[in-house]
Design a protein around this motif. Sequence first.
Motif, PDB file in Angstrom:
ATOM      1  N   LEU A 189      41.874  41.018  34.157  1.00 20.24           N
ATOM      2  CA  LEU A 189      40.864  41.511  35.096  1.00 20.24           C
ATOM      3  C   LEU A 189      41.026  43.003  35.362  1.00 20.24           C
ATOM      4  CD1 LEU A 189      40.817  38.654  37.779  1.00 20.24           C
ATOM      5  CD2 LEU A 189      38.997  39.206  36.150  1.00 20.24           C
ATOM      6  N   THR A 190      42.264  43.455  35.460  1.00 21.05           N
ATOM      7  CA  THR A 190      42.517  44.867  35.770  1.00 21.05           C
ATOM      8  C   THR A 190      42.127  45.762  34.599  1.00 21.05           C
ATOM      9  OG1 THR A 190      44.344  44.175  37.199  1.00 21.05           O
ATOM     10  CG2 THR A 190      44.254  46.499  36.586  1.00 21.05           C
ATOM     11  N   ALA A 259      53.186  43.488  40.261  1.00 24.85           N
ATOM     12  CA  ALA A 259      51.908  43.406  39.544  1.00 24.85           C
ATOM     13  C   ALA A 259      50.730  43.322  40.508  1.00 24.85           C
ATOM     14  CB  ALA A 259      51.912  42.196  38.612  1.00 24.85           C
ATOM     15  N   THR A 260      50.856  42.544  41.568  1.00 19.35           N
ATOM     16  CA  THR A 260      49.736  42.432  42.506  1.00 19.35           C
ATOM     17  C   THR A 260      49.474  43.756  43.226  1.00 19.35           C
ATOM     18  OG1 THR A 260      51.276  41.527  44.163  1.00 19.35           O
ATOM     19  CG2 THR A 260      49.995  39.950  42.884  1.00 19.35           C
ATOM     20  N   ALA A 261      50.531  44.490  43.525  1.00 17.38           N
ATOM     21  CA  ALA A 261      50.350  45.795  44.166  1.00 17.38           C
ATOM     22  C   ALA A 261      49.588  46.750  43.254  1.00 17.38           C
ATOM     23  CB  ALA A 261      51.707  46.378  44.541  1.00 17.38           C
ATOM     24  N   ILE A 262      49.968  46.789  41.977  1.00 13.71           N
ATOM     25  CA  ILE A 262      49.294  47.669  41.028  1.00 13.71           C
ATOM     26  C   ILE A 262      47.842  47.239  40.834  1.00 13.71           C
ATOM     27  CG2 ILE A 262      49.215  48.437  38.621  1.00 13.71           C
ATOM     28  CD1 ILE A 262      52.291  48.137  38.582  1.00 13.71           C
ATOM     29  N   ALA A 263      47.617  45.936  40.661  1.00 14.31           N
ATOM     30  CA  ALA A 263      46.265  45.438  40.399  1.00 14.31           C
ATOM     31  C   ALA A 263      45.327  45.755  41.555  1.00 14.31           C
ATOM     32  CB  ALA A 263      46.308  43.930  40.146  1.00 14.31           C
ATOM     33  N   HIS A 264      45.776  45.545  42.776  1.00 17.79           N
ATOM     34  CA  HIS A 264      44.912  45.828  43.917  1.00 17.79           C
ATOM     35  C   HIS A 264      44.676  47.334  44.082  1.00 17.79           C
ATOM     36  CE1 HIS A 264      43.787  42.086  45.782  1.00 17.79           C
ATOM     37  NE2 HIS A 264      45.007  41.611  45.599  1.00 17.79           N
ATOM     38  N   GLN A 265      45.686  48.123  43.772  1.00 15.50           N
ATOM     39  CA  GLN A 265      45.500  49.573  43.852  1.00 15.50           C
ATOM     40  C   GLN A 265      44.441  50.031  42.864  1.00 15.50           C
ATOM     41  OE1 GLN A 265      48.823  52.028  42.599  1.00 15.50           O
ATOM     42  NE2 GLN A 265      48.305  53.594  44.118  1.00 15.50           N
ATOM     43  N   LEU A 266      44.480  49.487  41.642  1.00 13.09           N
ATOM     44  CA  LEU A 266      43.534  49.913  40.609  1.00 13.09           C
ATOM     45  C   LEU A 266      42.134  49.342  40.837  1.00 13.09           C
ATOM     46  CD1 LEU A 266      45.692  49.848  37.345  1.00 13.09           C
ATOM     47  CD2 LEU A 266      45.240  51.732  38.929  1.00 13.09           C
ATOM     48  N   HIS A 267      42.051  48.187  41.480  1.00 14.12           N
ATOM     49  CA  HIS A 267      40.734  47.615  41.771  1.00 14.12           C
ATOM     50  C   HIS A 267      40.086  48.263  42.985  1.00 14.12           C
ATOM     51  CE1 HIS A 267      41.526  44.250  38.985  1.00 14.12           C
ATOM     52  NE2 HIS A 267      40.232  43.968  39.099  1.00 14.12           N
ATOM     53  N   GLY A 268      40.898  48.821  43.872  1.00  9.81           N
ATOM     54  CA  GLY A 268      40.344  49.339  45.111  1.00  9.81           C
ATOM     55  C   GLY A 268      39.946  48.191  46.035  1.00  9.81           C
ATOM     56  N   ALA A 269      39.066  48.463  46.980  1.00 13.18           N
ATOM     57  CA  ALA A 269      38.715  47.474  48.003  1.00 13.18           C
ATOM     58  C   ALA A 269      38.039  46.236  47.433  1.00 13.18           C
ATOM     59  CB  ALA A 269      37.810  48.130  49.041  1.00 13.18           C
ATOM     60  N   GLU A 275      34.135  37.626  46.847  1.00 14.54           N
ATOM     61  CA  GLU A 275      33.306  37.523  45.644  1.00 14.54           C
ATOM     62  C   GLU A 275      34.085  37.839  44.378  1.00 14.54           C
ATOM     63  OE1 GLU A 275      32.494  39.172  48.388  1.00 14.54           O
ATOM     64  OE2 GLU A 275      30.944  37.813  49.164  1.00 14.54           O
ATOM     65  N   HIS A 276      35.226  38.473  44.506  1.00 11.38           N
ATOM     66  CA  HIS A 276      35.999  38.879  43.328  1.00 11.38           C
ATOM     67  C   HIS A 276      37.139  37.898  43.075  1.00 11.38           C
ATOM     68  CE1 HIS A 276      38.058  41.434  40.416  1.00 11.38           C
ATOM     69  NE2 HIS A 276      36.958  42.179  40.392  1.00 11.38           N
ATOM     70  N   ALA A 277      37.415  37.644  41.802  1.00 13.02           N
ATOM     71  CA  ALA A 277      38.438  36.654  41.431  1.00 13.02           C
ATOM     72  C   ALA A 277      39.857  37.124  41.726  1.00 13.02           C
ATOM     73  CB  ALA A 277      38.311  36.319  39.946  1.00 13.02           C
ATOM     74  N   LEU A 281      43.683  34.972  42.807  1.00 10.77           N
ATOM     75  CA  LEU A 281      44.897  34.971  42.001  1.00 10.77           C
ATOM     76  C   LEU A 281      46.084  35.533  42.770  1.00 10.77           C
ATOM     77  CD1 LEU A 281      43.173  36.228  38.769  1.00 10.77           C
ATOM     78  CD2 LEU A 281      44.340  34.028  38.940  1.00 10.77           C
ATOM     79  N   THR A 282      45.865  36.637  43.470  1.00  6.06           N
ATOM     80  CA  THR A 282      46.996  37.277  44.143  1.00  6.06           C
ATOM     81  C   THR A 282      47.473  36.472  45.349  1.00  6.06           C
ATOM     82  OG1 THR A 282      45.456  38.728  45.341  1.00  6.06           O
ATOM     83  CG2 THR A 282      46.453  39.596  43.331  1.00  6.06           C
ATOM     84  N   THR A 283      46.550  35.872  46.109  1.00  8.62           N
ATOM     85  CA  THR A 283      47.000  35.038  47.229  1.00  8.62           C
ATOM     86  C   THR A 283      47.723  33.795  46.725  1.00  8.62           C
ATOM     87  OG1 THR A 283      44.793  34.023  47.356  1.00  8.62           O
ATOM     88  CG2 THR A 283      45.279  35.842  48.877  1.00  8.62           C
ATOM     89  N   ALA A 284      47.278  33.264  45.584  1.00  6.03           N
ATOM     90  CA  ALA A 284      48.000  32.130  44.984  1.00  6.03           C
ATOM     91  C   ALA A 284      49.398  32.565  44.550  1.00  6.03           C
ATOM     92  CB  ALA A 284      47.216  31.575  43.800  1.00  6.03           C
ATOM     93  N   LEU A 285      49.501  33.729  43.938  1.00  2.00           N
ATOM     94  CA  LEU A 285      50.810  34.230  43.506  1.00  2.00           C
ATOM     95  C   LEU A 285      51.745  34.422  44.691  1.00  2.00           C
ATOM     96  CD1 LEU A 285      49.656  36.795  40.815  1.00  2.00           C
ATOM     97  CD2 LEU A 285      51.311  34.966  40.416  1.00  2.00           C
ATOM     98  N   TRP A 286      51.271  35.017  45.763  1.00  3.64           N
ATOM     99  CA  TRP A 286      52.111  35.243  46.939  1.00  3.64           C
ATOM    100  C   TRP A 286      52.553  33.908  47.552  1.00  3.64           C
ATOM    101  CZ3 TRP A 286      47.889  39.098  48.773  1.00  3.64           C
ATOM    102  CH2 TRP A 286      48.044  40.318  48.081  1.00  3.64           C
ATOM    103  N   SER A 287      51.686  32.912  47.477  1.00  4.89           N
ATOM    104  CA  SER A 287      52.028  31.597  48.029  1.00  4.89           C
ATOM    105  C   SER A 287      53.006  30.854  47.129  1.00  4.89           C
ATOM    106  CB  SER A 287      50.756  30.760  48.209  1.00  4.89           C
ATOM    107  OG  SER A 287      49.852  31.372  49.090  1.00  4.89           O
TER     108      SER A 287
END
Length: 321
Positions: A189-190, A259-269, A275-277, A281-287
């Motif tokens: 996705l990123t 990885a989640t920190a980088i992905a969210h930084q590159l995706h922005g808000a 609405e975005h996938a 994924l990231t909330t599942a990973l953190w859980s």
Amino acid sequence: MSDIGTMLADTAERLFAAHAETLADANGAWPAATWAAIEESGLPLALVPEDSGGFGVPVPEALALIRQTGRHALPLPLAETIMANAALAAAGLPLAEGPAALVPAGDQRIAWGRFATTLVHDADGARHRTGQLACTATNTNLAGMPRDTLALEGSAEGSMSSNGPTLLELGALARALQMAGALDRVLELTIDHVSTRVQFGRPLAKFQAIQQEIAKLAGEVASASAAADHAADTYADGGDLSFAIAVARTRIGEAASKATAIAHQLHGAIGFTREHALHRLTTALWSWRDEFGTQRHWTLLLGKRALDAGPTNYWPMVVAA
């Protein structure tokens, strides 16, 4: 991949894609039609040997289905049911009826407990099977998936001694595979986002700083994938599963944080919107990172094994693993 393994993988991909919108809009309700389609496909029997009612799928291919559930952040207990059926078959107990839950000894937050019609739990050195139980408390994890407390005392309908992997190990292996699958999808996705998002007249992927972050993200995902593959191979080969899982969960947990920190930084808000996938994924990973043994639990276990090996046996332990 074997013919049956390919068929199950293709079936799973079609099912997960076809029901993605229904699952995303479930809002806590049990998606009975989706689960019925999954059961009809035979996916919950993926790890059950042919002589116990399964398909005889090679173990690595069956475990790959669990990884697929991670790629989709599947909000259903398919991974748990696959592992539960494997545990029941190994103990000579009847297979699960409906969705199943794994309940390691002492665990108080049971994944999908309120919807599980079969529970597998370890106590007093034996493996127990029981039917649906009443919830004493309901809750969810960060990804909105049920994590409940059930009244287990005196509930066993059938019990057998078991010398195989513990339910904690089976659940932890499932989570490691799911996290590796989710991280694969986060990377995809990123890359797609930075390749299509245009800023200052050119795609984000053309900027050197973005390329550097993508390389770091890819490195974390590759490391997580290798750790998950090693744990899966160890399970298939009957090796030192506890150590392999400790390695996998320690490394994959670290990869998930970075990885989640980088992905969210590159995706922005946009990555945080419903609405975005990405956020699913990231909330599942953190859980998942702290389920079936917390990050601290597996890191301490790995550290203890290293200390027990001592200076002389540390390197032989590493290369043997």
